[in-house]
Design an enzyme around this catalytic site. Structure first.
Site, PDB file in Angstrom:
ATOM      1  N   HIS A 371      -1.207  80.486  84.354  1.00 21.83           N
ATOM      2  CA  HIS A 371      -1.901  81.689  83.887  1.00 21.83           C
ATOM      3  C   HIS A 371      -1.824  81.784  82.361  1.00 21.83           C
ATOM      4  CE1 HIS A 371      -2.957  84.181  87.480  1.00 21.83           C
ATOM      5  NE2 HIS A 371      -2.207  83.263  88.056  1.00 21.83           N
ATOM      6  N   SER A 388     -10.666  84.723  84.420  1.00 19.40           N
ATOM      7  CA  SER A 388      -9.726  85.363  83.497  1.00 19.40           C
ATOM      8  C   SER A 388     -10.452  86.027  82.335  1.00 19.40           C
ATOM      9  CB  SER A 388      -8.720  84.333  82.971  1.00 19.40           C
ATOM     10  OG  SER A 388      -7.852  83.913  83.996  1.00 19.40           O
ATOM     11  N   ALA A 390     -13.454  87.382  82.354  1.00 16.81           N
ATOM     12  CA  ALA A 390     -14.055  88.627  82.824  1.00 16.81           C
ATOM     13  C   ALA A 390     -12.995  89.692  83.073  1.00 16.81           C
ATOM     14  CB  ALA A 390     -14.852  88.364  84.098  1.00 16.81           C
ATOM     15  N   GLN A 392      -9.936  90.006  81.688  1.00 18.65           N
ATOM     16  CA  GLN A 392      -9.350  90.537  80.451  1.00 18.65           C
ATOM     17  C   GLN A 392     -10.356  91.395  79.693  1.00 18.65           C
ATOM     18  OE1 GLN A 392      -6.851  88.197  77.985  1.00 18.65           O
ATOM     19  NE2 GLN A 392      -6.069  86.884  79.652  1.00 18.65           N
ATOM     20  N   PHE A 423       3.549  86.592  80.991  1.00 16.93           N
ATOM     21  CA  PHE A 423       3.449  87.910  81.611  1.00 16.93           C
ATOM     22  C   PHE A 423       2.148  87.967  82.422  1.00 16.93           C
ATOM     23  CE2 PHE A 423       1.841  92.320  81.430  1.00 16.93           C
ATOM     24  CZ  PHE A 423       2.895  92.984  82.047  1.00 16.93           C
ATOM     25  N   ALA A 426      -2.288  92.213  87.227  1.00 13.43           N
ATOM     26  CA  ALA A 426      -3.669  92.321  87.698  1.00 13.43           C
ATOM     27  C   ALA A 426      -4.388  93.327  86.807  1.00 13.43           C
ATOM     28  CB  ALA A 426      -3.707  92.754  89.159  1.00 13.43           C
ATOM     29  N   VAL A 427      -5.013  92.833  85.750  1.00 10.62           N
ATOM     30  CA  VAL A 427      -5.555  93.720  84.719  1.00 10.62           C
ATOM     31  C   VAL A 427      -6.651  94.625  85.258  1.00 10.62           C
ATOM     32  CG1 VAL A 427      -4.935  92.179  82.836  1.00 10.62           C
ATOM     33  CG2 VAL A 427      -7.158  91.916  83.930  1.00 10.62           C
TER      34      VAL A 427
END
Length: 470
Positions: A371, A388, A390, A392, A423, A426-427
């Site tokens: 990640h 990732s 999209a 973020q 770190f 799940a944004v």
């Protein structure tokens, strides 16, 4: 590769709006099984007498012999019960679907004429009212075809619906393969019609009932009085009507037999139920064919993903990136016992997560380290995966102030130095402020605690990604 063919999910929690005509809150559908004259009998070429669904306590087939009492019970259904029910339903102006055994219909010309004159649907109930459980597949196929032929000859039109009742594991497939039926009802698994993929065609299934059914006058546990039966029907209707008023209209099937409910003491409960539904508005009482035609027009079969049916290469290509840069998870998941439940996001996420959970710590660590940092150098260089990127961007991490970018960079560096992996959060469940707050809080955890939390977050990210993909 293991596959579990049973469908234990159906529509899941989000069933479609039936959109019944007139905004009906419930569709109440009455089936009258016409079997009298098609049951096991030496006169019909069978090995013994009938032993099923009569008022004779503890009845069993008589092998090699006729059973006068059993024949007489069935004859009551044709001679008296049918006509009592015919008067009831025509008087109430409620159309009925007949499940007609073809050989029984051939021995009942006046009843068939009355069915047709009333505008009732006459569906096929097979060639004979016998057990199909151990029937050879070729023999059952021939029996289905002969049932269609004889039905068409006797009624004057081919049947559009099929219900065997005493079916085999092959019955639904064999009936569907004929291409003759708008619906098949050898199922008891839902309150709504649904499409089932059988071979290269979509077959409409309209589930039937064994509980809102007068057959329980002849089975245990069962009905003792007409009041028992009528009260059960009213309770079922009231529940479905209330659900329909809440936006979840469904279907209620009522199963009847001439020789059972056609008796005076039993039919009284059915009359009370018909009076009960007549006191409610927005109730539709169609034939099963009308339901089939409505469903096909309102909810036609639609192409859909079936991950459980994909070959390995296609499965991995499609889902190999759900867990970041870790296609081995999809590869191993493909070997699980997948079925219809895994053709939906929750089921597929569960299958992939099972592989992740059973992996070694080093393998899971490899997933974590695959990640990217949040708002890190890869993001700045536009080298993230499309997923990732999209995710973020959706949380606003592509539009940080200089101060925010500096703080994220510091936290990223300190977190990796302490725990050995980036770190992960799940944004899509957060905004920029709550992500930063979680970062500040979680960096103080010990590494085992953070490893477990990071793994949970990885699974959550996968679940959200699959919601978009499937």
């Amino acid at each position: 590769m293991q596959r579990y063919e049973r469908d234990m999910i159906g529509y899941g929690p989000d069933r479609p709006d039936a959109a019944w005509p007139g905004g009906a809150r419930v569709a109440v559908q009455f089936v009258l099984n016409y079997e009298e004259g098609g049951e096991n009998n030496l006169l019909h070429g069978d090995a013994g007498s009938e032993g099923f669904l009569s008022d004779i306590p503890g009845a069993a087939p008589w092998q090699g012999a006729r059973h006068w009492n059993m024949e007489s019970v069935y004859e009551y259904g044709a001679r008296a019960g049918f006509w009592r029910l015919h008067r009831l339903f025509t008087g109430a102006d409620i159309p009925v679907t007949i499940y007609g055994v073809a050989s029984a219909l051939a021995r009942a010309p006046e009843q068939v004429e009355a069915m047709k004159d009333a505008g009732w649907e006459i569906a096929s109930h097979g060639l004979k009212w016998i057990e199909h459980r151990d029937m050879d597949e070729a023999d059952e196929r021939a029996s289905i075809n002969e049932a269609i032929r004889l039905h068409t000859e006797v009624v004057g039109a081919p049947p559009r619906g099929w219900y065997t009742g005493r079916c085999s594991m092959n019955t639904v497939r064999l009936a569907s393969e004929t291409g003759a039926f708008a619906y098949i009802s050898d199922a008891y698994d839902d309150d709504l019609p649904y499409w089932r993929r059988i071979g290269d065609r979509d077959q409409l299934i309209i589930p039937y009932t064994l509980e809102a059914n007068d057959m329980r006058f002849a089975a245990a546990p069962g009905w003792v009085t007409g009041q028992d039966f009528g009260q059960y029907l009213c309770d079922a209707f009231d529940t479905l009507y209330a659900e329909g008023s809440e936006g979840r209209p469904a279907m209620m099937s009522v199963g009847l037999h001439c020789r059972l409910i056609g008796r005076p003491g039993k039919i009284a409960g059915l009359k009370r139920f018909i009076d009960h539904i007549a006191q409610h508005d927005r109730v539709w009482t169609p034939t099963r064919l009308q339901i089939a035609e409505h469903w096909a027009g309102t909810h036609p079969p639609a192409p859909c993903d079936r991950p459980s049916q994909m070959p390995l290469e296609a499965f991995v290509e499609r889902f190999g990136g759900v867990f970041e840069h870790s296609p081995w998870i999809a590869e191993r998941a493909h070997a699980l016992e997948l079925g219809p439940a895994h053709d939906r996001p929750a089921g597929l996420a569960n299958a992939l997560s099972r592989i992740f959970r059973r992996a070694t710590r080093d393998e899971r660590l490899g997933v974590l380290t695959a990640h990217p940092d949040l708002a890190g150098k890869l993001a700045a260089a536009k080298r993230l995966t499309p997923e990732s990127t999209a995710e973020q961007a959706g949380a606003g991490l592509d539009a940080l102030t200089d101060a925010e970018r500096t703080r994220f960079s510091e936290l990223n560096t300190d977190y990796v130095a302490k725990h050995g992996f980036p770190f992960i959060i799940a944004v899509r469940d957060h905004d920029k402020a709550s992500i930063l707050a979680a970062f500040e809080r979680r960096i103080a955890h010990d590494t085992d605690t953070e490893f477990a939390e990071a793994c949970r977050q990885v699974e959550r990210i996968a679940r959200l990604r699959l919601e978009d993909m499937v």
